[in-house]
Design a protein around this motif. Structure first.
Motif, PDB file in Angstrom:
ATOM      1  N   UNK A 227      52.120  38.678  42.809  1.00 26.32           N
ATOM      2  CA  UNK A 227      51.400  37.726  42.014  1.00 26.32           C
ATOM      3  C   UNK A 227      49.895  37.585  42.633  1.00 26.32           C
ATOM      4  N   UNK A 228      49.633  37.571  43.932  1.00 24.77           N
ATOM      5  CA  UNK A 228      48.564  37.386  44.673  1.00 24.77           C
ATOM      6  C   UNK A 228      47.651  38.699  44.066  1.00 24.77           C
ATOM      7  N   UNK A 229      48.140  39.882  44.357  1.00 27.13           N
ATOM      8  CA  UNK A 229      47.590  41.102  43.638  1.00 27.13           C
ATOM      9  C   UNK A 229      46.844  40.842  42.166  1.00 27.13           C
ATOM     10  N   UNK A 230      47.838  40.207  41.527  1.00 28.66           N
ATOM     11  CA  UNK A 230      47.370  40.169  39.955  1.00 28.66           C
ATOM     12  C   UNK A 230      46.254  39.186  39.748  1.00 28.66           C
ATOM     13  N   UNK A 231      46.232  38.233  40.644  1.00 30.17           N
ATOM     14  CA  UNK A 231      45.561  37.176  40.644  1.00 30.17           C
ATOM     15  C   UNK A 231      43.854  37.751  40.952  1.00 30.17           C
ATOM     16  N   UNK A 232      44.029  38.653  41.990  1.00 29.98           N
ATOM     17  CA  UNK A 232      42.578  39.272  42.682  1.00 29.98           C
ATOM     18  C   UNK A 232      42.100  40.148  41.236  1.00 29.98           C
ATOM     19  N   UNK A 233      42.925  40.869  40.772  1.00 22.94           N
ATOM     20  CA  UNK A 233      42.739  41.827  39.682  1.00 22.94           C
ATOM     21  C   UNK A 233      42.187  40.849  38.588  1.00 22.94           C
ATOM     22  N   UNK A 234      42.720  39.675  38.229  1.00 23.09           N
ATOM     23  CA  UNK A 234      42.260  38.863  37.143  1.00 23.09           C
ATOM     24  C   UNK A 234      40.875  38.388  37.349  1.00 23.09           C
ATOM     25  N   UNK A 235      40.606  37.973  38.623  1.00 20.63           N
ATOM     26  CA  UNK A 235      39.313  37.587  39.106  1.00 20.63           C
ATOM     27  C   UNK A 235      38.261  38.684  39.023  1.00 20.63           C
ATOM     28  N   UNK A 236      38.584  39.889  39.444  1.00 18.59           N
ATOM     29  CA  UNK A 236      37.805  41.012  39.174  1.00 18.59           C
ATOM     30  C   UNK A 236      37.253  41.132  37.717  1.00 18.59           C
ATOM     31  N   UNK A 237      38.300  40.936  36.589  1.00 15.79           N
ATOM     32  CA  UNK A 237      38.150  41.027  35.483  1.00 15.79           C
ATOM     33  C   UNK A 237      37.096  40.103  34.848  1.00 15.79           C
ATOM     34  N   UNK A 238      37.196  38.902  35.635  1.00 15.99           N
ATOM     35  CA  UNK A 238      36.255  37.763  35.105  1.00 15.99           C
ATOM     36  C   UNK A 238      34.838  38.297  35.538  1.00 15.99           C
ATOM     37  N   UNK A 239      34.751  38.780  36.779  1.00 12.21           N
ATOM     38  CA  UNK A 239      33.534  39.312  37.145  1.00 12.21           C
ATOM     39  C   UNK A 239      32.994  40.304  36.285  1.00 12.21           C
ATOM     40  N   UNK A 240      33.762  41.165  35.791  1.00  9.45           N
ATOM     41  CA  UNK A 240      33.465  42.337  34.939  1.00  9.45           C
ATOM     42  C   UNK A 240      32.698  41.523  33.672  1.00  9.45           C
ATOM     43  N   UNK A 241      33.338  40.735  33.217  1.00 10.03           N
ATOM     44  CA  UNK A 241      32.954  40.039  31.861  1.00 10.03           C
ATOM     45  C   UNK A 241      31.560  39.060  32.282  1.00 10.03           C
ATOM     46  N   UNK A 242      31.583  38.604  33.341  1.00 12.18           N
ATOM     47  CA  UNK A 242      30.231  37.847  33.711  1.00 12.18           C
ATOM     48  C   UNK A 242      29.012  38.819  33.806  1.00 12.18           C
ATOM     49  N   UNK A 243      29.531  40.006  34.290  1.00 10.35           N
ATOM     50  CA  UNK A 243      28.419  40.866  34.605  1.00 10.35           C
ATOM     51  C   UNK A 243      27.820  41.470  33.196  1.00 10.35           C
TER      52      UNK A 243
END
Length: 130
Positions: A109-125
């Motif tokens: 679950x923690x790993x998935x949350x970290x990947x989710x945050x990475x996805x948001x950073x890609x979107x913000x980029x």
């Protein structure tokens, strides 16, 4: 070490509400991810390859989280059966295995949350480049 360990039938029973709520949270994460994927595919806009890779990773991890949670729940029930029929030592060991599967599920679950945050950073980029 385990010779002095004595658990009652209620000890594994304490995990039932926790695991149930955890599985509900995992299912909600899956449904929101599925909705996101459907909305991305119907929008007609090109999708970044990083996003697709990220979404695939998240789907795989959520599946493993759910599987580990269900296995933990099932093994917890098995431990209660062993404790109920009087095999306290075996029930305690099985309960420990159930806790390990629950821990594995939480780590995923923690790993998935970290990947989710990475996805948001890609979107913000992508938003900042437009």
């Amino acid at each position: 070490m385990l010779d002095n360990l004595q658990i009652s039938l209620t000890t594994p029973g304490l995990l039932f509400p926790a695991i149930s709520l955890l599985l509900l949270a995992y299912t909600n994460r899956f449904f929101s991810l599925a909705a996101l994927i459907r909305s991305l595919s119907s929008s007609g806009k090109p999708i970044n390859n990083e996003q697709i890779k990220n979404l695939r990773q998240r789907i795989s991890i959520i599946r493993r989280m759910q599987e580990a949670g269900v296995i933990s729940f099932a093994i917890c029930v098995v431990s209660m059966i062993f404790i109920y029929i009087g095999f306290f030592h075996t029930g305690s060991i099985i309960f420990g295995i159930s806790l390990l599967f629950l821990l594995y599920s939480l780590i995923l679950s923690v790993i998935e949350i970290r990947i989710s945050v990475d996805a948001l950073n890609i979107h913000l980029k992508e938003l900042s480049n437009d």
